[in-house]
Scaffold this motif. Structure first.
Motif, PDB file in Angstrom:
ATOM      1  N   ALA A   9       0.834  -1.208   0.000  1.00  0.00           N
ATOM      2  CA  ALA A   9       0.000   0.000   0.000  1.00  0.00           C
ATOM      3  C   ALA A   9       0.866   1.254   0.000  1.00  0.00           C
ATOM      4  O   ALA A   9       0.596   2.220  -0.728  1.00  0.00           O
ATOM      5  CB  ALA A   9      -0.925  -0.010   1.217  1.00  0.00           C
ATOM      6  N   ALA A  10       1.925   1.266   0.800  1.00  0.00           N
ATOM      7  CA  ALA A  10       2.824   2.423   0.844  1.00  0.00           C
ATOM      8  C   ALA A  10       3.492   2.640  -0.508  1.00  0.00           C
ATOM      9  O   ALA A  10       3.635   3.778  -0.974  1.00  0.00           O
ATOM     10  CB  ALA A  10       3.870   2.231   1.936  1.00  0.00           C
ATOM     11  N   ALA A  11       3.907   1.533  -1.166  1.00  0.00           N
ATOM     12  CA  ALA A  11       4.544   1.641  -2.482  1.00  0.00           C
ATOM     13  C   ALA A  11       3.583   2.200  -3.519  1.00  0.00           C
ATOM     14  O   ALA A  11       3.998   2.852  -4.484  1.00  0.00           O
ATOM     15  CB  ALA A  11       5.061   0.280  -2.932  1.00  0.00           C
ATOM     16  N   MET A  12       2.279   1.943  -3.333  1.00  0.00           N
ATOM     17  CA  MET A  12       1.258   2.451  -4.250  1.00  0.00           C
ATOM     18  C   MET A  12       0.731   3.827  -3.848  1.00  0.00           C
ATOM     19  O   MET A  12      -0.230   4.327  -4.445  1.00  0.00           O
ATOM     20  CB  MET A  12       0.085   1.464  -4.306  1.00  0.00           C
ATOM     21  N   SER A  13       1.348   4.410  -2.799  1.00  0.00           N
ATOM     22  CA  SER A  13       0.944   5.734  -2.292  1.00  0.00           C
ATOM     23  C   SER A  13      -0.498   5.735  -1.788  1.00  0.00           C
ATOM     24  O   SER A  13      -1.210   6.748  -1.897  1.00  0.00           O
ATOM     25  CB  SER A  13       1.126   6.818  -3.371  1.00  0.00           C
ATOM     26  N   LEU A  14      -0.934   4.617  -1.217  1.00  0.00           N
ATOM     27  CA  LEU A  14      -2.261   4.517  -0.637  1.00  0.00           C
ATOM     28  C   LEU A  14      -2.186   4.893   0.837  1.00  0.00           C
ATOM     29  O   LEU A  14      -1.192   4.624   1.508  1.00  0.00           O
ATOM     30  CB  LEU A  14      -2.803   3.094  -0.790  1.00  0.00           C
ATOM     31  N   THR A  15      -3.231   5.481   1.366  1.00  0.00           N
ATOM     32  CA  THR A  15      -3.219   5.961   2.753  1.00  0.00           C
ATOM     33  C   THR A  15      -3.999   5.071   3.711  1.00  0.00           C
ATOM     34  O   THR A  15      -3.956   5.299   4.921  1.00  0.00           O
ATOM     35  CB  THR A  15      -3.808   7.378   2.813  1.00  0.00           C
ATOM     36  N   GLN A  16      -4.701   4.081   3.191  1.00  0.00           N
ATOM     37  CA  GLN A  16      -5.516   3.236   4.067  1.00  0.00           C
ATOM     38  C   GLN A  16      -4.627   2.421   5.009  1.00  0.00           C
ATOM     39  O   GLN A  16      -3.520   2.011   4.655  1.00  0.00           O
ATOM     40  CB  GLN A  16      -6.372   2.270   3.234  1.00  0.00           C
ATOM     41  N   THR A  17      -5.138   2.176   6.195  1.00  0.00           N
ATOM     42  CA  THR A  17      -4.453   1.335   7.171  1.00  0.00           C
ATOM     43  C   THR A  17      -5.445   0.337   7.760  1.00  0.00           C
ATOM     44  O   THR A  17      -6.652   0.455   7.557  1.00  0.00           O
ATOM     45  CB  THR A  17      -3.860   2.191   8.309  1.00  0.00           C
ATOM     46  N   GLY A  18      -4.910  -0.628   8.487  1.00  0.00           N
ATOM     47  CA  GLY A  18      -5.762  -1.584   9.184  1.00  0.00           C
ATOM     48  C   GLY A  18      -6.582  -2.435   8.239  1.00  0.00           C
ATOM     49  O   GLY A  18      -6.125  -2.832   7.157  1.00  0.00           O
ATOM     50  N   PRO A  19      -7.838  -2.701   8.596  1.00  0.00           N
ATOM     51  CA  PRO A  19      -8.673  -3.619   7.799  1.00  0.00           C
ATOM     52  C   PRO A  19      -8.923  -3.151   6.360  1.00  0.00           C
ATOM     53  O   PRO A  19      -9.260  -3.955   5.497  1.00  0.00           O
ATOM     54  CB  PRO A  19      -9.993  -3.652   8.589  1.00  0.00           C
ATOM     55  N   GLY A  20      -8.778  -1.858   6.101  1.00  0.00           N
ATOM     56  CA  GLY A  20      -9.056  -1.350   4.761  1.00  0.00           C
ATOM     57  C   GLY A  20      -7.917  -1.514   3.776  1.00  0.00           C
ATOM     58  O   GLY A  20      -8.086  -1.222   2.574  1.00  0.00           O
ATOM     59  N   VAL A  21      -6.768  -2.006   4.241  1.00  0.00           N
ATOM     60  CA  VAL A  21      -5.601  -2.086   3.359  1.00  0.00           C
ATOM     61  C   VAL A  21      -5.830  -3.052   2.210  1.00  0.00           C
ATOM     62  O   VAL A  21      -5.508  -2.744   1.053  1.00  0.00           O
ATOM     63  CB  VAL A  21      -4.340  -2.483   4.159  1.00  0.00           C
ATOM     64  N   LEU A  22      -6.377  -4.227   2.497  1.00  0.00           N
ATOM     65  CA  LEU A  22      -6.551  -5.234   1.445  1.00  0.00           C
ATOM     66  C   LEU A  22      -7.396  -4.695   0.301  1.00  0.00           C
ATOM     67  O   LEU A  22      -6.998  -4.786  -0.868  1.00  0.00           O
ATOM     68  CB  LEU A  22      -7.182  -6.505   2.011  1.00  0.00           C
ATOM     69  N   ASP A  23      -8.558  -4.145   0.612  1.00  0.00           N
ATOM     70  CA  ASP A  23      -9.429  -3.652  -0.455  1.00  0.00           C
ATOM     71  C   ASP A  23      -8.773  -2.514  -1.228  1.00  0.00           C
ATOM     72  O   ASP A  23      -8.933  -2.414  -2.453  1.00  0.00           O
ATOM     73  CB  ASP A  23     -10.765  -3.189   0.129  1.00  0.00           C
ATOM     74  N   ALA A  24      -8.013  -1.677  -0.538  1.00  0.00           N
ATOM     75  CA  ALA A  24      -7.331  -0.573  -1.222  1.00  0.00           C
ATOM     76  C   ALA A  24      -6.270  -1.101  -2.181  1.00  0.00           C
ATOM     77  O   ALA A  24      -6.166  -0.637  -3.324  1.00  0.00           O
ATOM     78  CB  ALA A  24      -6.701   0.366  -0.197  1.00  0.00           C
ATOM     79  N   VAL A  25      -5.491  -2.073  -1.720  1.00  0.00           N
ATOM     80  CA  VAL A  25      -4.451  -2.662  -2.572  1.00  0.00           C
ATOM     81  C   VAL A  25      -5.071  -3.389  -3.752  1.00  0.00           C
ATOM     82  O   VAL A  25      -4.610  -3.262  -4.897  1.00  0.00           O
ATOM     83  CB  VAL A  25      -3.548  -3.608  -1.753  1.00  0.00           C
ATOM     84  N   LEU A  26      -6.135  -4.152  -3.489  1.00  0.00           N
ATOM     85  CA  LEU A  26      -6.799  -4.867  -4.582  1.00  0.00           C
ATOM     86  C   LEU A  26      -7.369  -3.892  -5.604  1.00  0.00           C
ATOM     87  O   LEU A  26      -7.254  -4.105  -6.820  1.00  0.00           O
ATOM     88  CB  LEU A  26      -7.921  -5.754  -4.032  1.00  0.00           C
ATOM     89  N   GLY A  27      -7.967  -2.818  -5.134  1.00  0.00           N
ATOM     90  CA  GLY A  27      -8.539  -1.837  -6.054  1.00  0.00           C
ATOM     91  C   GLY A  27      -7.483  -1.191  -6.931  1.00  0.00           C
ATOM     92  O   GLY A  27      -7.661  -1.075  -8.152  1.00  0.00           O
ATOM     93  N   GLU A  28      -6.367  -0.780  -6.336  1.00  0.00           N
ATOM     94  CA  GLU A  28      -5.316  -0.134  -7.113  1.00  0.00           C
ATOM     95  C   GLU A  28      -4.635  -1.128  -8.047  1.00  0.00           C
ATOM     96  O   GLU A  28      -4.296  -0.789  -9.187  1.00  0.00           O
ATOM     97  CB  GLU A  28      -4.285   0.492  -6.168  1.00  0.00           C
ATOM     98  N   THR A  29      -4.438  -2.355  -7.575  1.00  0.00           N
ATOM     99  CA  THR A  29      -3.842  -3.395  -8.429  1.00  0.00           C
ATOM    100  C   THR A  29      -4.692  -3.624  -9.666  1.00  0.00           C
ATOM    101  O   THR A  29      -4.183  -3.673 -10.797  1.00  0.00           O
ATOM    102  CB  THR A  29      -3.686  -4.710  -7.649  1.00  0.00           C
ATOM    103  N   ARG A  30      -5.995  -3.744  -9.470  1.00  0.00           N
ATOM    104  CA  ARG A  30      -6.889  -3.977 -10.613  1.00  0.00           C
ATOM    105  C   ARG A  30      -6.911  -2.777 -11.552  1.00  0.00           C
ATOM    106  O   ARG A  30      -6.986  -2.943 -12.775  1.00  0.00           O
ATOM    107  CB  ARG A  30      -8.291  -4.311 -10.104  1.00  0.00           C
ATOM    108  N   ARG A  31      -6.816  -1.573 -11.003  1.00  0.00           N
ATOM    109  CA  ARG A  31      -6.786  -0.379 -11.869  1.00  0.00           C
ATOM    110  C   ARG A  31      -5.525  -0.361 -12.727  1.00  0.00           C
ATOM    111  O   ARG A  31      -5.581  -0.081 -13.931  1.00  0.00           O
ATOM    112  CB  ARG A  31      -6.883   0.889 -11.021  1.00  0.00           C
ATOM    113  N   ILE A  32      -4.401  -0.643 -12.111  1.00  0.00           N
ATOM    114  CA  ILE A  32      -3.135  -0.648 -12.856  1.00  0.00           C
ATOM    115  C   ILE A  32      -3.183  -1.677 -13.977  1.00  0.00           C
ATOM    116  O   ILE A  32      -2.842  -1.395 -15.130  1.00  0.00           O
ATOM    117  CB  ILE A  32      -1.959  -0.944 -11.910  1.00  0.00           C
ATOM    118  N   LEU A  33      -3.619  -2.888 -13.652  1.00  0.00           N
ATOM    119  CA  LEU A  33      -3.644  -3.961 -14.640  1.00  0.00           C
ATOM    120  C   LEU A  33      -4.679  -3.691 -15.733  1.00  0.00           C
ATOM    121  O   LEU A  33      -4.447  -3.982 -16.910  1.00  0.00           O
ATOM    122  CB  LEU A  33      -3.921  -5.299 -13.948  1.00  0.00           C
ATOM    123  N   SER A  34      -5.813  -3.113 -15.352  1.00  0.00           N
ATOM    124  CA  SER A  34      -6.840  -2.796 -16.339  1.00  0.00           C
ATOM    125  C   SER A  34      -6.345  -1.739 -17.322  1.00  0.00           C
ATOM    126  O   SER A  34      -6.541  -1.853 -18.539  1.00  0.00           O
ATOM    127  CB  SER A  34      -8.107  -2.313 -15.634  1.00  0.00           C
TER     128      SER A  34
END
Length: 389
Positions: free
Chosen positions: A312-337
């Motif tokens: 998440a930090a490498a992707m410049s995402l600010t979410q922490t705790g339980p929200g990290v997974l969904d944030a990482v998945l969302g950004e990963t899918r955006r990059i790949l899309s």
């Protein structure tokens, strides 16, 4: 009394030349090791201006050119390549191309030097389930690498071969086959089709993510992988519409950072499935990685909270705790899309009836040991594949 983390970071030397003048250094690097009979390895694409560019760089040290390398480095082609090195009395190899060319060059040097059956040279699992690589003591021909795609293989010491008779993936490891020098020349990097560059860069991105969430790691390896994610993620999403030499050069550097970082961390299920599916179904590993990475991240989430936070930090995402997974998945899918990647295994023409076989084959891959969540049986892999299909 406070304590600090125990870890080792022992990195191999790397001589890397990047930019318009990089290939001019190839002759001097060959001379540095006293090489007078260099053989160029490539695929059939090396012709015309590209061929003359490499010929000029090697100069009168050129002993011959071999263009028979094949995707996924099947064993018969590697044996043929080793025979060609012997026939030409080579004292160096200049690998020009992507990952398969680079791996074939390394593996051919091993077969030439060791002079025995390839299976006796492979990494195997011992009685306790650990990995054991035989010590390959014979001197190896020095390797010089001129990549045309952003291949993590450029800085590795392992060589993965495909056995077309059994479907097995065999691993050879010899530190003496690491590249003596790597040359990132803009003309060579721009020569590859954009689709190959995107696929190779997706492989870099996925492998770097896996390295960060793996069971292993240390702060220095983490830094390499985090910057690899930044470079690869920001550039592959733009490459389909804005393809430049600078962008391809940045993606090549991301591959170097990933290759060095994962020497310390290993990888996991995403990489394993790329191996298991790629050669069997003639699909680029990067495309397989693009499909399965989000599913693997969710599979591993509970076992890798710290790793996900690093991603998440490498992707410049600010979410922490339980929200990290969904944030990482969302950004990963955006990059790949945005990179135009597929989202389902069926899009890659992988038959659903082959998923069980792929799952069983995956259990023998050494990279599975780095996965943060322990994989105990092939059924876990099959369930993940079925979700991704």
């Amino acid at each position: 009394m406070s304590t600090i983390e125990n870890f080792q970071f022992i990195n191999s030397p790397l001589r890397l030349f990047h930019g318009d003048d990089s290939l001019r250094r190839l002759g001097a690097e060959l001379d540095r090791l006293g090489c007078k009979r260099a053989v160029i390895f490539s695929g059939p694409f090396l012709e015309g201006v590209l061929l003359e560019r490499i010929r000029a760089a090697v100069g009168d040290r050129l002993a011959g050119i071999y263009t028979g390398t094949l995707a996924h480095s099947p064993i018969p082609s590697v044996i043929e390549a080793a025979d060609e090195l012997r026939r030409l009395e080579a004292d160096a190899v200049v690998a020009v191309g992507g990952g398969s060319v680079i791996v074939t060059s390394r593996a051919a040097a091993i077969l030439l030097a060791e002079g025995t059956d390839v299976r006796s040279l492979c990494t195997v699992r011992d009685g306790s389930g650990g990995l054991k690589s035989p010590k390959l003591m014979a001197p190896k021909l020095p390797q010089f690498v001129v990549p045309t795609t952003p291949a993590t293989a450029s800085v590795k010491a392992g060589s993965a071969l495909f056995d077309p008779e059994t479907g097995d993936r065999l691993a050879l490891f010899d530190p003496k086959t690491r590249a003596q020098a790597v040359f990132y020349d803009p003309t060579m990097l721009m020569s590859a089709p954009r689709s190959l560059v995107i696929n190779a860069s997706i492989n870099t991105f996925a492998t770097a993510v896996e390295g960060l969430v793996s069971r292993n790691g240390n702060p220095i390896a983490d830094a390499l992988l985090m910057h690899s994610i930044r470079l690869s993620g920001s550039n592959i999403r733009k490459l389909p519409t804005d393809d430049t030499a600078q962008r391809r050069g940045d993606l090549a550097l991301a591959a170097v950072l990933c290759g060095q970082g994962t020497d310390h961390t290993g990888a996991g299920i995403t990489t394993v499935l790329g191996h298991a599916i790629g050669a069997r179904h003639e699909v680029d590993n990067g495309l397989v990685n693009a499909v399965v990475l989000p599913y693997v991240l969710r599979f591993n989430a509970d076992s890798a909270p710290a790793g996900l936070s690093k991603v998440a930090a490498a992707m410049s995402l600010t979410q922490t705790g339980p929200g990290v997974l969904d944030a990482v998945l969302g950004e990963t899918r955006r990059i790949l899309s945005e990179a135009g990647a597929p989202t389902r295994l069926r899009d890659l023409k992988v038959p659903s009836e082959h998923l069980q076989e792929i799952a069983f084959a995956s259990m023998g891959d050494w990279f599975l040991g780095g996965n943060p969540r322990k994989v105990t049986d092939a059924e876990q892999i099959y369930t993940l594949l079925d979700e991704a299909w």
